[in-house]
Design a protein around this motif. Structure first.
Motif, short mmCIF file in Angstrom:
data_model
loop_
_atom_site.label_atom_id
_atom_site.label_comp_id
_atom_site.label_asym_id
_atom_site.label_seq_id
_atom_site.Cartn_x
_atom_site.Cartn_y
_atom_site.Cartn_z
N TYR A 87 21.76 77.13 48.86
CA TYR A 87 21.36 76.86 50.24
C TYR A 87 22.43 76.08 50.99
CZ TYR A 87 16.85 77.99 48.14
OH TYR A 87 15.84 78.61 47.46
N ASP A 88 22.51 76.34 52.30
CA ASP A 88 23.41 75.57 53.16
C ASP A 88 22.79 74.24 53.55
OD1 ASP A 88 25.28 77.57 53.12
OD2 ASP A 88 24.67 78.46 55.04
N SER A 89 21.48 74.26 53.78
CA SER A 89 20.79 73.05 54.22
C SER A 89 19.30 73.22 53.94
CB SER A 89 21.03 72.82 55.72
OG SER A 89 20.53 71.56 56.12
N PHE A 90 18.55 72.14 54.15
CA PHE A 90 17.12 72.18 53.91
C PHE A 90 16.44 71.10 54.74
CE2 PHE A 90 18.86 69.12 50.99
CZ PHE A 90 17.94 68.09 50.95
N GLU A 91 15.15 71.24 54.92
CA GLU A 91 14.34 70.24 55.62
C GLU A 91 13.09 69.95 54.80
OE1 GLU A 91 13.52 71.70 59.51
OE2 GLU A 91 15.62 71.62 60.16
N ILE A 92 12.67 68.70 54.83
CA ILE A 92 11.51 68.29 54.04
C ILE A 92 10.65 67.32 54.83
CG2 ILE A 92 12.67 68.59 51.81
CD1 ILE A 92 13.10 65.56 51.72
N ALA A 130 6.75 61.84 47.58
CA ALA A 130 6.02 63.11 47.59
C ALA A 130 6.70 64.02 48.61
CB ALA A 130 4.56 62.89 47.94
N VAL A 131 7.39 65.04 48.14
CA VAL A 131 8.23 65.87 49.00
C VAL A 131 7.59 67.23 49.22
CG1 VAL A 131 10.43 67.10 49.13
CG2 VAL A 131 10.39 64.71 48.40
N THR A 132 7.50 67.61 50.49
CA THR A 132 7.09 68.96 50.87
C THR A 132 8.27 69.64 51.53
OG1 THR A 132 4.79 68.28 51.20
CG2 THR A 132 5.50 70.34 52.23
N VAL A 133 8.70 70.78 51.00
CA VAL A 133 9.83 71.51 51.56
C VAL A 133 9.32 72.37 52.72
CG1 VAL A 133 11.66 73.18 51.08
CG2 VAL A 133 10.96 71.55 49.31
N THR A 134 9.98 72.23 53.87
CA THR A 134 9.55 72.99 55.06
C THR A 134 10.58 74.01 55.49
OG1 THR A 134 10.46 71.25 56.49
CG2 THR A 134 8.13 71.10 55.91
N SER A 135 11.82 73.91 55.00
CA SER A 135 12.85 74.86 55.37
C SER A 135 13.96 74.89 54.33
CB SER A 135 13.44 74.51 56.74
OG SER A 135 14.57 75.33 57.05
N LEU A 136 14.40 76.07 53.96
CA LEU A 136 15.56 76.26 53.09
C LEU A 136 16.45 77.30 53.73
CD1 LEU A 136 13.74 76.40 49.62
CD2 LEU A 136 15.36 74.63 50.33
N LYS A 137 17.66 76.90 54.12
CA LYS A 137 18.59 77.80 54.79
C LYS A 137 19.51 78.41 53.74
CE LYS A 137 22.11 78.02 58.40
NZ LYS A 137 22.96 77.23 59.33
N ARG A 138 19.39 79.70 53.53
CA ARG A 138 20.15 80.40 52.51
C ARG A 138 21.66 80.29 52.74
NH1 ARG A 138 19.12 82.90 47.55
NH2 ARG A 138 16.96 83.65 47.48
N ALA A 139 22.42 80.36 51.68
CA ALA A 139 23.87 80.24 51.75
C ALA A 139 24.45 81.32 52.67
CB ALA A 139 24.47 80.37 50.36
#
Length: 418
Positions: free
Chosen positions: A392-397, A407-416
């Protein structure tokens, strides 16, 4: 401090409040560590098969060296499996996150990390995949329940205070309530660890005792650390912003390309920013923040500002972030500084990174209490960051609270994209 069997009902400790005084806890010539792993109380040995586990032994006790030697043997035996098994297990994790994000718009990192982490440890250490055994996918939930019975007096479950005081702090939770759960874990480890049991018998340690120790080292020490530290790492890297994400992705992918497209130990040595980010995570929020010891003799302990007299038998307590956020040692100690440990100046600071119950610049031995898996933990933490930014290039949580870490919830994963 909860009361325990070796002190008065109103436990008192001497707290070490800076980076100069804290390291006395590592000096086993001055400090005893017997039965102090969890502080001023010790959980019932009924939770560990009736045995005092390695973590509770002082180096002066005869079995300490033999049991720690067996952990070293386990780590050495697993060396070739670590990288490929981590890649496999965390590829499954990210595939699951991608799928849940596509379906629901968010995904709980805790749930998938617990399963991936437990599977990885069992596959790397013992060559055994839990879902292919009677244990199935139940390992993480069984461990969480078992750990609660050991750490209840020092945990906060987020319940109203009076409820927590009554339920988990007034009386010990009875071990028989988790006996069947623990037996399921024990059976898995007993059937998976025969090669370590064989080695144990050569040292005069029973197969049963070493199995209880392997279970504890894997499930409590290592899996527990992953359960806390990996979500915390996501939290700090996320807060650092997209520029850091881009820099990590470029460094990691470039190093892998220059090593024939394969992830190797040599490739990771060419990732100084990634290595620094891991050390900074261990500095700013160490997964095990509290350490304890009892003075073996009358001592003089120096802080930055004074010298204090401590009498033989008195209890010492160190809250590690007081040491690793000491402003007289670290600039901007409360800030996550990704490149803090790069270059010569950064290398010199590593002796003040203390997460492993010892300085990062020193090594665990059978004669000290530094974490036997120190180098393994650093390696798998590096692998965690590498696998994230390979993909991934970046992510949001989103970050909430839990009894153990963020306690982490992943809301976005930007693919490479490169």
């Amino acid at each position: 401090m909860p009361p325990g069997p070796f002190i008065s009902p109103d436990p008192k400790v001497i707290a070490l409040l800076d980076g100069k005084s804290f390291p006395v806890l590592f000096d086993v010539s001055k400090i005893e560590k017997k039965d102090l792993f969890t502080g001023t109380y010790m959980p019932s040995t009924d939770l560990t098969g009736g045995y005092r586990i390695l973590s509770y032994l002082d180096p002066s006790e005869p079995k300490h060296a033999k049991l720690k030697q067996l952990i070293f043997f386990l780590l050495k035996s697993s060396a070739k499996r670590v990288i490929p098994e981590f890649e496999a297990c965390y590829t499954e994790l990210y595939d699951t996150l991608d799928k849940e994000l596509a379906e629901k718009g968010k995904s709980s990192f805790q749930t998938v990390n617990d399963q991936a982490g437990f599977n990885f440890l069992c596959r790397a250490f013992f060559g055994s995949n839990p879902p292919d055994t009677k244990l199935g996918h139940d390992g993480p939930s069984l461990i969480s329940k078992w750990v609660l019975f050991q750490l209840g007096p020092v945990l906060s479950l987020g319940l109203p205070k009076y409820v927590e005081e009554l339920v988990i702090r007034t009386f010990p939770l009875p071990p028989f309530l988790v006996k069947k759960d623990y037996q399921r874990l024990y059976d898995f480890f007993y059937h998976s660890s025969g090669f370590v049991q064989d080695e144990a018998e050569k040292l005069g340690i029973s197969r049963e005792e070493v199995c209880h120790n392997l279970l504890f080292a894997t499930c409590f020490n290592t899996f527990g650390g992953m359960k806390i530290f990996f979500p915390n790492m996501l939290k700090w890297i996320s807060r650092a912003g997209v520029k850091l994400h881009t820099d990590l992705a470029q460094e990691i992918r470039s190093a892998i390309r220059s090593n024939g497209g394969k992830l190797t130990m040599a490739a990771m040595e060419q990732m100084p920013l990634m290595k620094s980010v891991v050390y900074e995570g261990l500095r700013i929020e160490p997964p095990v923040p509290s350490q304890y010891g009892r003075a073996k003799k009358d001592l003089l302990i120096e802080s930055h500002d004074a010298v204090y007299q401590v009498k033989a038998g008195e209890m010492l307590y160190g809250y590690q972030p007081f040491a690793t956020k000491d402003p007289k040692i670290f600039e901007n100690p409360e800030e996550f500084v990704p490149d803090r440990f790069t270059g010569d100046d950064g290398e010199r600071l590593l002796k003040h990174v203390l997460w492993s119950n010892g300085p990062e610049t020193e090594d665990p031995t059978t004669a000290n209490k530094q974490c036997a898996g120190k180098d393994f933990v650093v390696l798998m933490s590096r692998l965690f960051v590498v696998e994230l930014f390979r993909r991934y290039d970046s992510f949001e949580i989103e970050v909430g609270k839990s009894p153990l870490g963020a306690a982490v919830t992943v809301t976005s994963l930007k693919r490479a994209s490169f």
